[in-house]
Design an enzyme around this catalytic site. Structure first.
Site, mmCIF file in Angstrom:
data_model
loop_
_atom_site.group_PDB
_atom_site.id
_atom_site.type_symbol
_atom_site.label_atom_id
_atom_site.label_comp_id
_atom_site.label_asym_id
_atom_site.label_seq_id
_atom_site.Cartn_x
_atom_site.Cartn_y
_atom_site.Cartn_z
ATOM 1 N N ASP A 30 -2.813 -2.353 -6.601
ATOM 2 C CA ASP A 30 -3.735 -2.022 -7.579
ATOM 3 C C ASP A 30 -3.185 -1.692 -8.950
ATOM 4 O O ASP A 30 -3.950 -1.549 -9.895
ATOM 5 C CB ASP A 30 -4.738 -1.100 -7.091
ATOM 6 N N ASP B 138 6.692 -9.334 1.610
ATOM 7 C CA ASP B 138 6.697 -8.351 2.748
ATOM 8 C C ASP B 138 7.498 -7.423 2.318
ATOM 9 O O ASP B 138 8.937 -7.865 2.152
ATOM 10 C CB ASP B 138 6.964 -9.136 4.042
ATOM 11 N N ASP C 221 3.946 3.033 -1.187
ATOM 12 C CA ASP C 221 2.455 3.086 -1.185
ATOM 13 C C ASP C 221 1.714 2.427 -0.204
ATOM 14 O O ASP C 221 1.395 1.186 -0.284
ATOM 15 C CB ASP C 221 1.971 2.782 -2.544
#
Length: 218
Positions: free
Chosen positions: A4, A58, A76
């Protein structure tokens, strides 16, 4: 994690930052962070900053590659609510991160709630220790999450982190960080836990048990 762009927004506030590599497995998430107007407003267009490189991969595999070392690594991550996610909280993952830390580098990770998932929180601390890292656990009250835990880790002593120097922040100061290091009777360490490993995902088992406890609580 951090697709985000909100964590990147905070990192970029520090004038010494030269480069940020954001690794997120979901290209749809990072595309939202780069293109969706409301999210761009929230993250301050952090994912369009020329200092930021977005890598859709990944995280476990990314750390396995030989590559540059980082002064700061921020995990995070989602909670270890599945066996697959538990690998991101394993000795093997943390050893890979340790190898990618620059001298005096620091790793920061979310570590679930020391109140709602007490056993998994301290398992994460013990797993970082088992990976050869010095640890500094702390907790804060996040309005949208309630009591939440985090851990700083490094190959070297973290005394320098506790003592500052501190940059001006809205909420963070040397005094507030000292307070965050205090664990009360409901969150303090009860005992040492065996570290979580790929073939022994203890963090997932303990997180799952605690979720079941709260669901069944009267």
């Amino acid at each position: 994690g951090g697709g985000d762009g909100l964590a990147v927004r905070e990192v970029l506030k520090h004038p010494a930052i030269e480069r940020v590599v954001l690794v997120d497995i979901d290209p749809a998430m990072t595309r939202l962070g780069q293109e969706f107007p409301s999210l761009r407003e929230l993250n301050g267009d952090a994912l369009r900053d020329p200092r930021v490189e977005v890598v859709n991969a990944d995280g476990f595999a990314f750390l396995q590659r030989d590559g540059e070392r980082f002064d700061l690594i921020v995990f995070d991550l989602p909670d270890p609510r599945t066996e697959d996610l538990a690998r991101l909280y394993s000795v093997e993952m943390y050893r890979r991160a340790r190898a990618r830390l620059a001298p005096r580098g620091v790793l920061a990770t979310q570590a679930t709630s020391p109140y709602y998932a007490r056993e998994s929180f301290w398992t994460i601390v013990d797993t970082l220790d088992a990976a050869g890292l010095e640890t500094l656990p702390y907790r804060v009250h996040v309005p949208s999450f309630a009591e939440w835990g985090f851990v700083l880790a490094s190959r070297e002593s973290l005394d320098r982190v506790e003592s500052g120097p501190w940059m001006p922040h809205r909420f963070l100061s040397a005094d507030s960080f000292r307070a965050a290091r205090v664990f009360d009777v409901d969150t303090e360490r009860l005992r040492a836990f065996p570290p979580s490993r790929l073939e022994q995902p203890h963090v997932w088992h303990r997180y799952r048990d605690r979720v079941a406890y709260w669901r069944n609580a009267p």
